[in-house]
Design an enzyme around this catalytic site. Structure first.
Site, short mmCIF file in Angstrom:
data_model
loop_
_atom_site.label_atom_id
_atom_site.label_comp_id
_atom_site.label_asym_id
_atom_site.label_seq_id
_atom_site.Cartn_x
_atom_site.Cartn_y
_atom_site.Cartn_z
N PRO A 2 35.24 45.81 38.70
CA PRO A 2 36.38 45.48 39.62
C PRO A 2 36.14 44.69 40.87
O PRO A 2 35.06 45.02 41.73
CB PRO A 2 36.45 46.88 40.18
CG PRO A 2 36.00 47.71 39.04
CD PRO A 2 34.97 47.22 38.54
N GLU A 3 36.61 43.78 41.10
CA GLU A 3 36.75 43.03 42.36
C GLU A 3 37.89 43.32 43.07
O GLU A 3 38.66 44.50 42.80
CB GLU A 3 37.16 41.35 42.10
CG GLU A 3 35.73 40.90 40.94
CD GLU A 3 36.11 39.59 40.58
OE1 GLU A 3 36.35 38.72 41.52
OE2 GLU A 3 35.68 39.18 39.28
#
Length: 271
Positions: A2-3
């Site tokens: 996840p960014e």
DNA sequence: AGGCGTACCTGAGGGC
DNA sequence: TGCCCTCAGGTACGCC
């Protein structure tokens, strides 16, 4: 992992799902995941505290407690924060679980075991090393240019450095560079004013659109309800080696830069 | 100080 | 089928 857009989507979902709940206990199934407190009794430390809110800083999800402490979660590559209904069996690969008094659970699951969680005290400056929030008001073209000045590192590596800009990862770095028509290997300090301006705009645009579409599920990512995002359907370059560039039609390539796969167009990202 | 390489993990997917 | 290789939304640490 996840960014930023995925962390933001998770945080929003969690806020709706667990705000106000009281923790009954916490189970630690993989001790190395909990950075602090080091001494066990993690469950005892949390029991009775209540979820006051859920936020995000860079790629970190912050679960704020009514005691003023926070649980800071680094999801790394495959970490998931999943809300489970009362009676549900432990989500696969759960390493830490918050058990609420109403029987529901927040599972921190991670196949690759890279994800980390820490309990921080009120006012503790856990994010001192983290850079500017790209979607916050302080991220201006001038701020970006000031950060890039004299940096010899390739612009792609610069974008991945969390001490500068917090939250941009491999997918959005590739997408933003394509959108701004900047070659990933160009030294950050050598970008022209015009390119810096385009990069700034591209970062804002890509991140905002990705949040709108609830993140990118390239392979593992799901939100707090276990639902995939939608941005993988509109990616322009990431993971698309061999396909035509949507702008110029030339074949997109994958190279390796800063030890990471890098997707781009040799034809329209020239410098 | 900045920049770069390596380590940490498991699982999916492709080639043979 | 199965083995072997490569690859994966990240970051901490050590070295130069």
């Amino acid at each position: 992992m996840p960014e930023l857009p995925e962390a933001e989507t998770i945080a929003r979902g969690l806020r709706r799902a667990i705000a106000g709940k009281t923790i009954r206990d916490a189970g630690v199934y993989l001790p190395k995941v909990v950075i602090a407190p080091k001494r066990p009794r993690f469950g005892a430390q949390l029991a009775g505290d209540r979820i006051a809110g859920v936020g995000r800083r860079g790629k970190y999800v912050t679960i704020e407690l009514s005691s003023g402490r926070s649980l800071v979660v680094s999801l790394r590559m495959t970490g998931r924060l999943i809300v489970q209904a009362a009676g549900d069996g432990l989500y696969p690969y759960t390493n830490v679980a918050l058990e609420f008094v109403d029987g529901t659970r927040l599972a921190f699951a991670d196949v690759r075991q890279f994800g980390r969680m820490r309990l921080v005290r009120p006012g503790e400056r856990w994010d001192a090393e983290l850079g500017i929030e790209p979607l916050g008001g302080e991220f201006s073209v001038a701020a970006l240019r000031a950060m890039m000045r004299r940096r010899t590192t390739p612009i792609k590596a610069f974008l991945l450095d969390q001490k500068r800009i917090a939250g941009v990862g491999n997918i959005y770095a590739c997408e933003a560079l394509w959108e701004a028509q900047i070659k990933p290997t160009t030294p950050a300090g050598r970008l022209s004013a015009g390119r810096a301006e385009r990069l700034h705009a591209a970062l804002l645009s890509v991140l905002a659109r990705a949040i709108e579409m609830r993140g990118t599920s390239a392979r593992d990512y799901v939100d707090a309800e276990g639902i995939a995002g939608g941005f993988q359907n509109v990616l322009t370059v990431y993971g698309r080696a061999g396909e035509p560039c949507p702008r110029c039609g030339k074949e997109l390539v994958r190279t390796v830069l800063a030890q990471r796969g890098t997707w781009w167009c040799r034809s329209c990202q020239r410098t």
